[in-house]
Design a protein around this motif. Structure first.
Motif, mmCIF file in Angstrom:
data_model
loop_
_atom_site.group_PDB
_atom_site.id
_atom_site.type_symbol
_atom_site.label_atom_id
_atom_site.label_comp_id
_atom_site.label_asym_id
_atom_site.label_seq_id
_atom_site.Cartn_x
_atom_site.Cartn_y
_atom_site.Cartn_z
ATOM 1 N N VAL A 25 42.296 32.672 41.906
ATOM 2 C CA VAL A 25 42.194 33.108 40.514
ATOM 3 C C VAL A 25 42.174 31.855 39.633
ATOM 4 N N LYS A 27 41.016 31.880 36.299
ATOM 5 C CA LYS A 27 40.832 32.241 34.887
ATOM 6 C C LYS A 27 41.556 31.244 33.986
ATOM 7 N N TYR A 31 44.252 28.149 34.807
ATOM 8 C CA TYR A 31 45.603 28.064 34.235
ATOM 9 C C TYR A 31 45.815 26.688 33.590
ATOM 10 N N LEU A 73 37.810 39.868 36.472
ATOM 11 C CA LEU A 73 38.926 40.820 36.550
ATOM 12 C C LEU A 73 39.012 41.726 35.324
ATOM 13 N N ARG A 124 47.409 48.965 32.552
ATOM 14 C CA ARG A 124 46.548 48.066 31.776
ATOM 15 C C ARG A 124 45.088 48.484 31.911
ATOM 16 N N TRP A 151 40.528 47.887 44.154
ATOM 17 C CA TRP A 151 41.726 47.068 43.961
ATOM 18 C C TRP A 151 42.684 47.655 42.946
ATOM 19 N N HIS A 153 46.657 46.310 40.771
ATOM 20 C CA HIS A 153 47.437 45.138 40.354
ATOM 21 C C HIS A 153 48.891 45.547 40.149
ATOM 22 N N ASN A 190 48.888 39.836 44.194
ATOM 23 C CA ASN A 190 48.849 38.562 43.478
ATOM 24 C C ASN A 190 49.844 37.636 44.197
ATOM 25 N N THR A 191 50.145 36.489 43.603
ATOM 26 C CA THR A 191 51.080 35.569 44.254
ATOM 27 C C THR A 191 52.422 36.242 44.521
ATOM 28 N N ARG A 210 44.697 37.949 45.836
ATOM 29 C CA ARG A 210 44.314 37.254 44.608
ATOM 30 C C ARG A 210 45.473 36.375 44.158
ATOM 31 N N SER A 211 45.360 35.093 44.416
ATOM 32 C CA SER A 211 46.459 34.209 44.045
ATOM 33 C C SER A 211 46.002 33.219 42.989
ATOM 34 N N GLY A 212 46.813 33.074 41.954
ATOM 35 C CA GLY A 212 46.528 32.102 40.904
ATOM 36 C C GLY A 212 47.606 31.049 40.855
ATOM 37 N N ILE A 213 48.752 31.425 40.305
ATOM 38 C CA ILE A 213 49.790 30.439 39.979
ATOM 39 C C ILE A 213 50.193 29.562 41.175
ATOM 40 N N TYR A 348 53.457 30.068 33.641
ATOM 41 C CA TYR A 348 52.037 30.377 33.413
ATOM 42 C C TYR A 348 51.608 29.947 32.008
HETATM 43 C C1 LIG Z 1 45.949 36.656 36.852
HETATM 44 C C2 LIG Z 1 45.796 37.696 37.850
HETATM 45 C C3 LIG Z 1 46.105 37.456 39.200
HETATM 46 C C4 LIG Z 1 46.778 36.191 39.689
HETATM 47 O O1 LIG Z 1 48.162 36.300 39.487
HETATM 48 P P1 LIG Z 1 49.159 35.154 39.976
HETATM 49 O O2 LIG Z 1 50.494 35.695 39.643
HETATM 50 O O3 LIG Z 1 48.809 33.937 39.181
HETATM 51 O O4 LIG Z 1 48.934 34.964 41.426
HETATM 52 C C5 LIG Z 1 45.804 38.434 40.124
HETATM 53 N N1 LIG Z 1 45.249 39.603 39.734
HETATM 54 C C6 LIG Z 1 44.978 39.869 38.444
HETATM 55 C C7 LIG Z 1 44.379 41.173 38.074
HETATM 56 C C8 LIG Z 1 45.247 38.947 37.455
HETATM 57 O O5 LIG Z 1 44.975 39.226 36.180
#
Ligand SMILES: *Cc1c(COP(=O)(O)O)cnc(C)c1O
Length: 379
Positions: A25, A27, A31, A73, A124, A151, A153, A190-191, A210-213, A348
């Motif tokens: 991720v 976006k 980050y 997303l 959401r 998917w 969340h 997610n993370t 889906r991992s971001g942070i 974040y």
């Molecule tokens: C931002 C986001 C993520 C990533 O989340 P992290 O906590 O950073 O891993 C995954 N899925 C969706 C829908 C998001 O908006």
């Protein structure tokens, strides 16, 4: 910004996500870390799935030559759908209306790739779990759309104590069970979910995480980050632009909220809330300067803040001069968690908040790339 840390984190996440693949991720400019350098580094680790929040972010990656799958997303506006088609971006379908619009904009020769989103409790975006099956059935029959994924969340996966993520996963599994056929990519985690729901995620057929942070070496909390071997990638540093000795009773910065209790050596740093160094840190933050920890005193300004180096005869205070670097956060200073605590937020927001005027400098174990512009705060 240490790209070798990002690559390290991606490897750890890939191991943890197995047999699911990692969807990185990126976006909000990864980050705040810089989407393009991050994506390029991740590609070296074999990452082939990326996610952004808005179509313009996907478009920017395509313009830079990234040709891997990119899921947007966010919910598309109808007017944005041609951009998805033109830039080969995967579209999120959060409602029956969007499903209809996607069928209209797609064509049999250039179908849009879609991921249907189910709202299992985040409140959401997404279809209610019991409304997903008809939409999925409708899309599966159309040539204008390739139904790539389904998917959801999680709202509370960052909290190991919470049972709500399990409830959401139950709802997701029930919704999947009601489908006639399951698309290739099922994704939920997610993370936070990867780190707290570990055991249960295996119930989903191998899909995506889906991992971001965590790619950036952080998690929602320090305790959660301890679940996996991560390396924070980002350092925010700034240079000293003036050093002075002030007399006892001298006030510092807007509002004159801090007054030197004794003669003091004060360094002015070229960083402030205009760079994303939060003003709520005033009177709370410390920095690392000359290898030691020193408090930020007085109100943090837009472009500057002041640091109390110590008494005029303090060895560190005597040593620091204009041009020296202070670390505001990063592996060699306070952590992003510290700054988040001082600013009453989460890491974040601290990372995303680093403003575009801060020059980004990237290092990798292969060596350092030159800074883009000479300025005081750098990442
Ligand atoms: C931002 C986001 C993520 C990533 O989340 P992290 O906590 O950073 O891993 C995954 N899925 C969706 C829908 C998001 O908006």
């Amino acid at each position: 910004m240490d790209l070798s840390a990002v690559r390290h984190n991606a490897r750890r996440l890939q191991e943890r996500a197995e047999p699911a693949a990692l969807m990185a991720v990126v976006k909000a400019d990864a980050y705040g870390h810089g989407a393009l350098p991050v994506v390029r580094a991740l590609r070296k680790e074999g990452v082939r799935h990326f996610a952004v929040a808005r179509p313009a972010e996907g478009q920017a990656l395509r313009d830079a030559g990234i040709d891997d799958s990119i899921l947007v997303l966010g919910a598309p506006l109808r007017s944005q759908l041609p951009t998805y088609a033109a830039y080969d971006l995967d579209v999120t379908i959060p409602s029956a209306d969007v499903a209809e619009a996607v069928v209209e904009v797609g064509s049999a020769s250039a179908p849009l790739r879609a991921h249907v989103k189910i709202d299992t409790g985040m409140g959401r975006l997404g279809l209610p779990p019991d409304a997903a099956a008809p939409v999925v059935r409708q899309l599966a029959d159309r040539d204008e759309v390739v139904l790539e994924g389904i998917w959801t969340h999680f709202a509370t996966a960052d909290d190991p104590e919470s049972t709500f993520a399990g409830v959401q996963l139950d709802r997701f599994e029930d919704a999947l069970a009601a489908l006639d056929s399951i698309p290739a990519c099922i994704h939920a985690a997610n993370t936070g979910a990867l780190l707290t729901l570990n055991g249960r995620l295996g119930e989903l057929s191998a899909g995506l995480v889906r991992s971001g942070i965590a790619l950036y070496g952080l998690a929602a909390t320090e305790e959660l980050a301890d679940e996996i071997d991560l390396r924070p990638a980002l350092t925010l540093s700034a240079r000293v632009t003036q050093v002075k000795t002030v007399a006892e009773g001298t006030s510092i910065s807007y509002g004159a909220t801090w007054t030197a209790p004794a003669p003091a050596r004060i360094a002015t740093l070229g960083v402030g809330y205009g760079d994303g160094y939060p003003r709520l840190g005033s009177g709370r933050a410390t920095v690392s300067i000359g290898g030691q920890c020193r408090p930020v005193v007085g109100t943090i300004c837009m472009d500057m803040c002041m640091v109390h180096l110590g008494a005029p005869d303090d060895p560190l205070a005597r040593r620091i001069e204009v041009g020296d670097e202070a670390v505001l956060f990063g592996p060699n200073g306070p952590s992003a968690y510290d700054v988040a605590r001082w600013a009453e937020t989460i890491p974040y927001e601290i990372c995303c908040g680093i403003s575009p005027r801060v020059p980004r400098r990237y290092v990798d174990s292969r060596g350092e790339t030159p800074p883009e512009a000479p300025s005081s705060p750098t990442l």
